[in-house]
Write an enzyme that holds these catalytic residues in place. Structure first.
Site, PDB file in Angstrom:
ATOM      1  N   ASN A 106       0.856  -1.190   0.000  1.00  0.00           N
ATOM      2  CA  ASN A 106       0.000   0.000   0.000  1.00  0.00           C
ATOM      3  C   ASN A 106       0.889   1.235   0.000  1.00  0.00           C
ATOM      4  O   ASN A 106       1.959   1.236   0.622  1.00  0.00           O
ATOM      5  CB  ASN A 106      -0.899   0.007   1.241  1.00  0.00           C
ATOM      6  CG  ASN A 106      -1.820   1.227   1.270  1.00  0.00           C
ATOM      7  OD1 ASN A 106      -2.227   1.728   0.232  1.00  0.00           O
ATOM      8  ND2 ASN A 106      -2.113   1.718   2.452  1.00  0.00           N
ATOM      9  N   ASP A 140      -1.152  -4.837   6.699  1.00  0.00           N
ATOM     10  CA  ASP A 140      -1.536  -5.800   7.748  1.00  0.00           C
ATOM     11  C   ASP A 140      -2.975  -5.463   8.155  1.00  0.00           C
ATOM     12  O   ASP A 140      -3.657  -4.699   7.475  1.00  0.00           O
ATOM     13  CB  ASP A 140      -0.542  -5.754   8.924  1.00  0.00           C
ATOM     14  CG  ASP A 140      -0.607  -4.457   9.716  1.00  0.00           C
ATOM     15  OD1 ASP A 140       0.223  -4.287  10.627  1.00  0.00           O
ATOM     16  OD2 ASP A 140      -1.471  -3.597   9.417  1.00  0.00           O
ATOM     17  N   ASP A 144      -2.849   1.483   7.898  1.00  0.00           N
ATOM     18  CA  ASP A 144      -1.514   1.979   7.521  1.00  0.00           C
ATOM     19  C   ASP A 144      -0.459   1.614   8.570  1.00  0.00           C
ATOM     20  O   ASP A 144       0.461   2.384   8.840  1.00  0.00           O
ATOM     21  CB  ASP A 144      -1.560   3.509   7.339  1.00  0.00           C
ATOM     22  CG  ASP A 144      -2.505   3.909   6.213  1.00  0.00           C
ATOM     23  OD1 ASP A 144      -3.233   4.907   6.386  1.00  0.00           O
ATOM     24  OD2 ASP A 144      -2.531   3.200   5.192  1.00  0.00           O
TER      25      ASP A 144
END
Ligand code: GRF
Length: 200
Positions: A106, A140, A144
């Site tokens: 990300n 995860d 963030d």
């Protein structure tokens, strides 16, 4: 390597990956683009590039869990080696993490762990930071909060507002994303606790 890109908006990060994947030496191809809403520029970019797309809208599902399952299936169809959330404005749930965990990158327009969440640029500016930047993380279960793969600093200039700072960050972010995704695709990415390294 097979890349699937998750999008929610303008798709400037997607555009950078599509430009990079035209170079065969890049080692990664965008094989699918999945959005959480219809009618966004990112979907048009994918279609113009001949990349298959899918839309999985929360409003089409009875609850969040059903949406998570549908998103997981929509991405699994493309058999990705790496999933890149680039301007994707949803948290992926347990089914998605179970299926693709450790292979989801990300990009966030702030220097994590500072200013996580949907307004990182605005929050950094409001705080009065002198340097912000962008972060590439392995996703995860948190917001963030995953292991940091790479970061690039961007100096805040006098007179910056959220848009001008975000645009400058996005220039650095696109370059960082293309570089890291290419290396992860060619060399592999290993996550060990909160540390990551390229390799298998
Ligand atoms: C990017 O800065 C991304 O990090 C943030 O929102 C922006 C969207 O970019 N989440 P894009 O043009 O949709 O790729």
């Amino acid at each position: 390597a097979r890349l699937v890109v998750l999008v929610s908006g303008a798709g400037s990060n997607l555009a950078a990956l599509l430009a990079a994947h035209d170079d065969l030496a890049y080692g990664a191809r965008v094989v699918g683009v999945v959005a959480d809403r219809p009618g966004i520029r990112a979907l048009e970019l994918a279609q113009e590039a001949g990349v298959p797309t899918a839309v999985v809208s929360l409003k089409d599902f009875p609850d969040r869990g059903a949406w998570d399952e549908a998103l997981t299936e929509a991405v699994a169809v493309f058999s990705p080696d790496l999933v890149v959330a680039a301007g994707f404005m949803k948290l992926v749930g347990a089914p998605f993490l179970a299926r693709f965990g450790g292979r989801i990158l990300n990009t966030h327009p702030a220097l994590l762990p500072s200013f996580p969440g949907a307004h990182g640029v605005r929050d950094a500016l409001a705080y009065g930071v002198k340097v912000s930047g962008c972060s590439l993380i392995v996703v995860d279960e948190g917001v963030d909060s995953g292991p940091i793969v790479a970061q690039v600093p961007v100096v805040v200039q006098d007179g910056d507002d959220e848009d001008s700072l975000h645009e400058r960050i996005k220039v650095a972010e696109r370059a960082l994303l293309v570089d890291v995704v290419g290396r992860a695709a060619r060399e592999g990415l290993v996550v060990e606790g909160r540390r990551t390294r390229f390799g298998r």
